[in-house]
Design a protein around this motif. Structure first.
Motif, PDB file in Angstrom:
ATOM      1  N   ALA A  80       0.599  -0.794  -0.025  1.00 61.78           N
ATOM      2  CA  ALA A  80       0.279  -0.173  -0.301  1.00 61.78           C
ATOM      3  C   ALA A  80       1.300   1.370   0.172  1.00 61.78           C
ATOM      4  O   ALA A  80       0.436   2.337  -0.828  1.00 61.78           O
ATOM      5  CB  ALA A  80      -0.852   0.123   1.562  1.00 61.78           C
ATOM      6  N   ALA A  81       1.941   0.915   0.816  1.00 65.21           N
ATOM      7  CA  ALA A  81       2.772   2.721   1.068  1.00 65.21           C
ATOM      8  C   ALA A  81       3.760   2.692  -0.673  1.00 65.21           C
ATOM      9  O   ALA A  81       3.559   3.734  -0.645  1.00 65.21           O
ATOM     10  CB  ALA A  81       4.062   2.021   2.162  1.00 65.21           C
ATOM     11  N   TYR A  83       2.537   1.622  -3.752  1.00 70.22           N
ATOM     12  CA  TYR A  83       1.196   1.794  -3.935  1.00 70.22           C
ATOM     13  C   TYR A  83       1.193   3.609  -4.321  1.00 70.22           C
ATOM     14  O   TYR A  83       0.812   4.566  -5.180  1.00 70.22           O
ATOM     15  CB  TYR A  83       0.189   0.975  -4.653  1.00 70.22           C
ATOM     16  CG  TYR A  83      -0.069   0.198  -4.799  1.00 70.22           C
ATOM     17  CD1 TYR A  83       1.286  -0.426  -5.651  1.00 70.22           C
ATOM     18  CD2 TYR A  83      -0.839  -0.348  -4.338  1.00 70.22           C
ATOM     19  CE1 TYR A  83       1.548  -1.575  -6.192  1.00 70.22           C
ATOM     20  CE2 TYR A  83      -0.466  -2.425  -5.236  1.00 70.22           C
ATOM     21  CZ  TYR A  83       0.218  -2.559  -6.003  1.00 70.22           C
ATOM     22  OH  TYR A  83       0.379  -3.960  -6.229  1.00 70.22           O
ATOM     23  N   SER A  84       1.095   4.162  -2.758  1.00 71.06           N
ATOM     24  CA  SER A  84       0.369   5.675  -2.382  1.00 71.06           C
ATOM     25  C   SER A  84       1.576   6.737  -3.316  1.00 71.06           C
ATOM     26  O   SER A  84       1.399   7.301  -3.880  1.00 71.06           O
ATOM     27  CB  SER A  84       0.335   5.782  -1.217  1.00 71.06           C
ATOM     28  OG  SER A  84      -0.548   4.917  -0.970  1.00 71.06           O
ATOM     29  N   SER A  85       2.705   6.180  -2.878  1.00 73.99           N
ATOM     30  CA  SER A  85       4.224   6.347  -3.218  1.00 73.99           C
ATOM     31  C   SER A  85       3.889   6.547  -5.034  1.00 73.99           C
ATOM     32  O   SER A  85       4.296   7.981  -4.985  1.00 73.99           O
ATOM     33  CB  SER A  85       5.619   6.143  -2.977  1.00 73.99           C
ATOM     34  OG  SER A  85       5.464   4.711  -3.485  1.00 73.99           O
ATOM     35  N   ALA A  87       1.201   6.264  -6.899  1.00 69.41           N
ATOM     36  CA  ALA A  87       0.467   7.104  -7.053  1.00 69.41           C
ATOM     37  C   ALA A  87       0.566   8.637  -7.304  1.00 69.41           C
ATOM     38  O   ALA A  87      -0.159   9.336  -7.793  1.00 69.41           O
ATOM     39  CB  ALA A  87      -0.835   6.995  -6.421  1.00 69.41           C
ATOM     40  N   ALA A  88       1.491   9.227  -6.257  1.00 70.83           N
ATOM     41  CA  ALA A  88       1.647  10.726  -5.985  1.00 70.83           C
ATOM     42  C   ALA A  88       2.846  10.612  -7.199  1.00 70.83           C
ATOM     43  O   ALA A  88       2.416  12.025  -7.308  1.00 70.83           O
ATOM     44  CB  ALA A  88       2.865  10.443  -4.602  1.00 70.83           C
TER      45      ALA A  88
END
Length: 292
Positions: A80-81, A83-85, A87-88
């Motif tokens: 998740a981390a 993917y979040s990075s 996505a950012a």
């Protein structure tokens, strides 16, 4: 807690029950951790060797499942981390080129959302590396669909044949049931006819015995046939023709005046003629029987 389990020696308890006395602290610590996590107090209950052994097994399994769940949760959090990075980073790149989500028209946003849902449905994570995978999956799906269609066609063919065979068997069964009813009626008729024929047979056997007894009583022999009887009847008729004039002559003598000497002579002559006629009849009969 050990005092609540048993008052005998630990070695004796372990030998009889099969559990280790050292499991009690582990079980107690596990129960306390479970109830503390739930925010409740540990209830008072009696610890027996069986419960200690069972709870120790549950504790081992629970700790193993908890460790596995922690590993999976950590892995999911790490992904998740990532993917979040990512996505950012993608969001920053889109904003730099003027393709931020706020700047896009509503139809583009809705289409993007639909595309994202399709990607999630198809489990597509990388657009650059999934075209070949999608084509491969499409080929596999088409192959599987072709195989399923072929198997479905075979099953449909078998089903149609089975339905036709079942219909044929039902028709044959109905015919057999109809034949059984007709056959039962014919069998009843045959049984009745057989009973009548049996009664007739007994009647005819009795009549045959009666006729045989009658023939034996009248002196019938197998040598006497219909032809012999006809010949004897014809010879009798001829003798009657010959004896009739003699009998008429004898009858005419009744009208003559009594003359004893002449009457005696006439009677003797007629007796001789009659005896000769009877002898001739007997000879004819004997010759007829001898020829048969």
């Amino acid at each position: 807690m050990a005092d609540m389990i048993c008052e005998t020696s630990p070695s004796l308890v372990e030998g009889k029950t099969g559990f280790n006395i050292n499991q009690i602290p582990d079980v107690k610590a596990w129960i306390e951790s479970i109830f503390d996590a739930a925010g409740k107090d540990v209830p008072d209950f009696e610890y027996t060797p069986q419960s200690i052994s069972h709870l120790h097994n549950l504790a081992i399994r629970s700790q193993a499942n908890t460790q596995a769940a922690l590993i999976v949760a950590n892995d999911l959090n790490q992904k998740a981390a990532e993917y979040s990075s990512r996505a950012a980073m993608i969001r920053e790149v889109l904003e730099n080129v003027g393709l931020a989500l706020d700047c896009l028209p509503p139809n583009v946003v809705s289409e993007s959302q639909v595309l994202a849902k399709v990607a999630n449905l198809l489990d597509v994570r990388d657009t650059e590396l999934t075209i070949g995978g999608i084509n491969l999956r499409k080929t596999k799906v088409e192959t599987k669909r072709t195989r399923i269609q072929r198997e479905s066609k075979i099953l449909l063919d078998h089903t149609r044949k089975a339905i036709a065979r079942l219909t044929y068997f039902k028709r044959i069964l109905q015919q057999l049931e109809d034949d059984v009813s007709h056959s039962e009626a014919r069998m009843e008729k045959w049984k009745t006819n057989l009973a009548v024929m049996d009664a007739k047979q007994q009647q005819y056997l009795q009549q045959h015995a009666n006729f045989k007894e009658l023939l034996n009583r009248v002196g019938y022999t197998p040598e006497i046939s219909h032809r012999v009887l006809v010949e004897m009847a014809e010879q009798r008729a001829e003798l009657e023709k010959k004896t009739t004039p003699i009998v008429d002559t004898l009858r005419s003598y009744k009208d003559l005046p009594p003359d004893k000497a002449l009457a005696v002579l006439a009677i003797e002559d007629k007796k001789c003629e009659y005896a000769a006629a009877e002898k001739y009849l007997e000879d004819v009969l004997q010759s007829a029987l001898g020829t048969t």
